[in-house]
Structures are given as C-alpha cells and as structure tokens.
Design a protein around this motif. Sequence first.
Motif, PDB file in Angstrom:
ATOM      1  N   GLU A 143       0.848  -1.196   0.000  1.00 58.64           N
ATOM      2  CA  GLU A 143       0.000   0.000   0.000  1.00 58.64           C
ATOM      3  C   GLU A 143       0.882   1.243   0.000  1.00 58.64           C
ATOM      4  O   GLU A 143       1.511   1.562   1.009  1.00 58.64           O
ATOM      5  N   ASP A 179      -5.189   3.228  -2.236  1.00 53.86           N
ATOM      6  CA  ASP A 179      -5.985   3.983  -1.257  1.00 53.86           C
ATOM      7  C   ASP A 179      -6.077   5.427  -1.744  1.00 53.86           C
ATOM      8  O   ASP A 179      -5.052   6.105  -1.877  1.00 53.86           O
ATOM      9  N   HIS A 206      -9.146   1.266  -1.346  1.00 57.62           N
ATOM     10  CA  HIS A 206      -9.554   1.869  -0.066  1.00 57.62           C
ATOM     11  C   HIS A 206     -10.103   3.273  -0.309  1.00 57.62           C
ATOM     12  O   HIS A 206      -9.498   4.050  -1.055  1.00 57.62           O
ATOM     13  N   GLU A 250     -12.032   3.000   4.941  1.00 57.05           N
ATOM     14  CA  GLU A 250     -10.986   2.987   5.971  1.00 57.05           C
ATOM     15  C   GLU A 250     -10.839   4.428   6.465  1.00 57.05           C
ATOM     16  O   GLU A 250     -10.202   5.257   5.818  1.00 57.05           O
TER      17      GLU A 250
HETATM   18 ZN    ZN Z   1      -5.613   2.087   3.148  1.00 61.30          ZN
END
Ligand code: ZN
Length: 276
Positions: A143, A179, A206, A250
């Motif tokens: 990530e 994300d 995300h 998240e």
């Molecule tokens: Zn994340």
Amino acid sequence: MAREFTDLSKLCVHTITTKTWVIEKAAQEFSAAGIGGITVWRDALAGRDIKQTGNMLRGLNLEVVSLCRGGFFPALEQSARQAAIDDNKKAIDEAEALGAPMVVLVCGSAPGQSLIESRKQIQDGIAACLPYAEAAGVKLAIEPLHPMYAGDRSAVNTLGQANDMAEALNSDWVGIAVDVYHLWWDPDLENQMKRCGQNGNFSAFHICDWKTPTLDMLNDRGLMGEGVINLKQIRGWAEEAGFNGFNEVEIFSNIYWQQDQHQFLDKIKDAYLRYS
Ligand code: ZN
C-alpha cells in the motif's frame, strides 16, 4: 465515470473505522446493514480464537476481504529487519487462520537512512516472506502511503513506485492496495492505475476523503464527499483498470470515533451510495 451503486454488496468496512466497537459488535452491525465485506485489523483479534472469529464473520455473510496490517520492513539494524520479517510471517499465519486472502502492507521507512535504502529493504523483506505467503495462500498487498508519511511510515509513496516493486517481485502472491487518501493528488494516477490493472496487481481499493484543513496527519480522515477527492472519477479509473472487488471504507478519525457509531455507520452507508 464509475457505475452507480444501488446496494451495499460491494461495500467493505475496516474494523478500525468503527474502532470503538469490538469485532463481534461491528460484524453484527455491518451484517444487519447489508454490508458485504469486512477488513480486519490485527488489534481487533487480540485475545480471540482467530479461526472461530473468521467463521463467525462468514456466518454473518461477511466476506473477509483482508487483514491489516503487516509491513514496517526497513530498520537500521539487521536484527530489527529480521524481527519485521518474523512478524509478517505471523500476520500471514493470522490471515490464513482468519480466512483472509490478503495482508495489507504499510511498508515502513527508517529515519537515519535514505528512502532508496528503505525501499530496497522493503523489497527484500517482502521477497523473504513470499514463500511463506504462497504456502499459506495469502497475498501481500503493497500500500503506497501519502508522502507526508515518508519519514517513518512508508518509503513507498506513489503508485508508480508500488508498481515498480510489484513488477520486480513478479509473483502471484504480491499485489497492491490503492488507497485514494494516499494517492488522489498524483498527476500520473490514472496511468499508474491502468498499469497496475494490466499487470494483475490491482488487489484492493480503499476509500475515504481528504479534508481541508486536515487537523491531524493520521486521525482526521473524512467521509466520502466531505473533502476534496474526486472519488467517482478515481473509482471510474479503477473500473477501467479491471478492478471489481470491494470498496473498503478505511477512516481513522478522532472526530467520528467520539460519535455514536450507529449514526456513523448510517453516514458511511449514505456517503458510499452518494459519493463513491
Ligand atoms: Zn488504506
């Protein structure tokens, strides 16, 4: 532009998002709301039989999307780097017991050495874990984090860097978690998302929002629609890149954690349908 959502079957919520609920409570509430997936943070499993917890989640019709988190590979001392590899193997064991197909990696960064060296140690650390991940049937998802965390949380700060690393590792057991909070600003994001999908590395997505002003570097994420991220556009790029997995909410937020979590979950559902 992204397809409209009409139900919550592709919505996943991270346990840390409703941090003040224990996992059993969160699972009941997510399931009752019709939410399709859950991503479990390791702290939520403390003191529990992990296998039973996984069965409990599936019994509530929740798909276990991933386990958060492993990573933190770089360190100045070799012994600390080895300890990180050992801890990542433990996370892989936990994911396997839980029935989670993936461990998300916050890759780490060590103050006192260059980002280039930290990135090399990250790649070496992931490589050292790969045979173990493959044996367990658990994928490791890199990530990339926003550059404001480059000092101590992640030396991988763009999707381009994550793509480079995943392609160099060249394994079915390595993927990438995209994300929007970390990557929305990147002028090359659309291209890199395309590349990520084309190489089979687009493993997780995300969502949340970037508030202006942001009051806390870690714990002031916004609900979708509350900030400056053009989420529908970015999700459209994810679809064009071939991603059709869960949209994982998240949100770390000192503000929302203080509120009634039922009301917060209602806001998440509404924001998901309207703004993502
Ligand atoms: Zn994340």
